[in-house]
Design an enzyme around this catalytic site. Structure first.
Site, PDB file in Angstrom:
ATOM      1  N   CYS A   1       0.847  -1.185   0.000  1.00  0.00           N
ATOM      2  CA  CYS A   1       0.000   0.000   0.000  1.00  0.00           C
ATOM      3  C   CYS A   1       0.887   1.241   0.000  1.00  0.00           C
ATOM      4  O   CYS A   1       1.881   1.319   0.718  1.00  0.00           O
ATOM      5  CB  CYS A   1      -0.961  -0.035   1.193  1.00  0.00           C
ATOM      6  SG  CYS A   1      -0.637   1.124   2.503  1.00  0.00           S
ATOM      7  N   GLU A   2       0.526   2.180  -0.847  1.00  0.00           N
ATOM      8  CA  GLU A   2       1.397   3.345  -1.011  1.00  0.00           C
ATOM      9  C   GLU A   2       1.282   4.329   0.151  1.00  0.00           C
ATOM     10  O   GLU A   2       2.091   5.230   0.274  1.00  0.00           O
ATOM     11  CB  GLU A   2       1.109   4.050  -2.337  1.00  0.00           C
ATOM     12  CG  GLU A   2      -0.234   4.744  -2.424  1.00  0.00           C
ATOM     13  CD  GLU A   2      -0.451   5.366  -3.807  1.00  0.00           C
ATOM     14  OE1 GLU A   2       0.252   4.998  -4.753  1.00  0.00           O
ATOM     15  OE2 GLU A   2      -1.366   6.223  -3.914  1.00  0.00           O
ATOM     16  N   HIS A   3       0.275   4.145   0.995  1.00  0.00           N
ATOM     17  CA  HIS A   3       0.136   5.060   2.128  1.00  0.00           C
ATOM     18  C   HIS A   3       1.007   4.668   3.314  1.00  0.00           C
ATOM     19  O   HIS A   3       1.432   5.516   4.079  1.00  0.00           O
ATOM     20  CB  HIS A   3      -1.328   5.127   2.590  1.00  0.00           C
ATOM     21  CG  HIS A   3      -2.254   5.606   1.513  1.00  0.00           C
ATOM     22  ND1 HIS A   3      -3.439   4.977   1.205  1.00  0.00           N
ATOM     23  CD2 HIS A   3      -2.140   6.636   0.657  1.00  0.00           C
ATOM     24  CE1 HIS A   3      -4.029   5.613   0.211  1.00  0.00           C
ATOM     25  NE2 HIS A   3      -3.260   6.612  -0.147  1.00  0.00           N
ATOM     26  N   HIS A   4       1.231   3.365   3.484  1.00  0.00           N
ATOM     27  CA  HIS A   4       1.983   2.908   4.655  1.00  0.00           C
ATOM     28  C   HIS A   4       3.161   2.010   4.310  1.00  0.00           C
ATOM     29  O   HIS A   4       3.887   1.575   5.204  1.00  0.00           O
ATOM     30  CB  HIS A   4       1.049   2.134   5.611  1.00  0.00           C
ATOM     31  CG  HIS A   4      -0.153   2.910   6.052  1.00  0.00           C
ATOM     32  ND1 HIS A   4      -1.367   2.852   5.394  1.00  0.00           N
ATOM     33  CD2 HIS A   4      -0.317   3.781   7.075  1.00  0.00           C
ATOM     34  CE1 HIS A   4      -2.235   3.650   6.005  1.00  0.00           C
ATOM     35  NE2 HIS A   4      -1.624   4.229   7.015  1.00  0.00           N
TER      36      HIS A   4
ATOM     37  N   GLN B   1      -5.556  -0.386  -3.779  1.00  0.00           N
ATOM     38  CA  GLN B   1      -6.243  -1.532  -4.387  1.00  0.00           C
ATOM     39  C   GLN B   1      -7.162  -1.119  -5.531  1.00  0.00           C
ATOM     40  O   GLN B   1      -7.275  -1.818  -6.538  1.00  0.00           O
ATOM     41  CB  GLN B   1      -7.028  -2.277  -3.294  1.00  0.00           C
ATOM     42  CG  GLN B   1      -7.624  -3.593  -3.773  1.00  0.00           C
ATOM     43  CD  GLN B   1      -8.353  -4.326  -2.663  1.00  0.00           C
ATOM     44  OE1 GLN B   1      -7.991  -4.214  -1.493  1.00  0.00           O
ATOM     45  NE2 GLN B   1      -9.377  -5.064  -3.025  1.00  0.00           N
TER      46      GLN B   1
ATOM     47  N   HIS C   1      -5.500  -5.999   4.200  1.00  0.00           N
ATOM     48  CA  HIS C   1      -4.536  -4.908   4.273  1.00  0.00           C
ATOM     49  C   HIS C   1      -3.873  -4.896   5.639  1.00  0.00           C
ATOM     50  O   HIS C   1      -4.539  -4.637   6.646  1.00  0.00           O
ATOM     51  CB  HIS C   1      -5.243  -3.559   4.047  1.00  0.00           C
ATOM     52  CG  HIS C   1      -5.675  -3.351   2.625  1.00  0.00           C
ATOM     53  ND1 HIS C   1      -5.132  -2.377   1.824  1.00  0.00           N
ATOM     54  CD2 HIS C   1      -6.574  -4.025   1.867  1.00  0.00           C
ATOM     55  CE1 HIS C   1      -5.688  -2.442   0.620  1.00  0.00           C
ATOM     56  NE2 HIS C   1      -6.570  -3.428   0.622  1.00  0.00           N
TER      57      HIS C   1
ATOM     58  N   CYS D   1      -1.921  -2.774   6.777  1.00  0.00           N
ATOM     59  CA  CYS D   1      -1.916  -1.436   7.390  1.00  0.00           C
ATOM     60  C   CYS D   1      -3.162  -1.235   8.241  1.00  0.00           C
ATOM     61  O   CYS D   1      -3.164  -0.420   9.153  1.00  0.00           O
ATOM     62  CB  CYS D   1      -1.785  -0.335   6.336  1.00  0.00           C
ATOM     63  SG  CYS D   1      -3.140  -0.247   5.166  1.00  0.00           S
TER      64      CYS D   1
HETATM   65 ZN   LIG Z   1      -2.227   1.508   3.949  1.00  0.00          ZN
END
Ligand SMILES: [Zn+2]
Length: 197
Positions: free
Chosen positions: A71-74, A112, A140, A142
């Site tokens: 995931c590109e956020h975490h 996703q 996920h 995260c």
């Molecule tokens: Zn994430």
């Protein structure tokens, strides 16, 4: 990457010089390069001319394709199953190429929803089928590891194009064939229940 990773370990309160961590920066660099190797792959290279003209217009389904992404956020993994279907107009893709296409887009920093539509859009661009459908079900880390909305840490996304968008029966046939583990409403709207805080 390795000096950065050593610094990161120190920032986390660790001693990058202790025995168990000595080779960690090297290993992490290698792992990260593999997990993002999709950036250096090219669609045409992956498909490698495995596009064939056929006289066949029934639904083609490749289901339960395992995928692993970040995931590109975490920068934490999300992973699960991908189901792909399309209805050929004049061309099909070699069946073994579909999982490779999924790998190519999964091995990048992703969300996703975008991953799902990139797979569908690529198939549409390459063989112009009567319709294409991609459903992805993923856990996920995260969300599950951080204890955020545990009940929603299982995400389902879909991209329905052409006949799968326009024809409810075609869509239901596909959803029935993949026996989705989660309850899925009979809608052509994109579905996403991921939190990204
Ligand atoms: Zn994430």
């Amino acid at each position: 990457m390795q000096p950065l990773l050593r610094q990161l370990l120190a920032e986390l309160g660790e001693d990058p010089g202790r025995e168990g961590l000595l080779n960690t920066p090297k290993r992490v660099e290698k792992a990260l390069k593999f997990l993002t190797s999709g950036y250096s792959m090219d669609v045409d290279e992956v498909l490698n001319d495995a596009l064939f003209t056929v006289d066949y217009s029934e639904m083609v389904i490749v289901k339960d394709i395992d995928f692993y992404s970040l995931c590109e956020h975490h920068l934490l993994p999300f992973f699960g199953k991908c189901h792909v279907a399309y209805i050929p107009r004049t061309k099909v893709i070699g069946l073994s190429k579909i999982p490779r296409l999924v790998d190519m887009f999964s091995r990048r920093l992703q969300i996703q929803e975008r991953l799902t539509s990139q797979i569908a859009d690529t198939i549409r661009e390459k063989i112009n089928p009567l319709g294409v459908a991609v459903v992805m079900e993923a856990t996920h880390l995260c969300m599950s590891m951080r204890g955020v909305e545990k009940q929603n840490s299982f995400c389902v996304t879909s991209s329905m194009l052409g006949a799968f968008r326009d024809n409810a029966r075609t869509r239901m046939e596909f959803l029935e064939l993949i026996k989705l583990r989660t309850a899925l409403r009979a809608s052509s709207e994109p579905m996403a229940v991921c939190a990204d805080d």
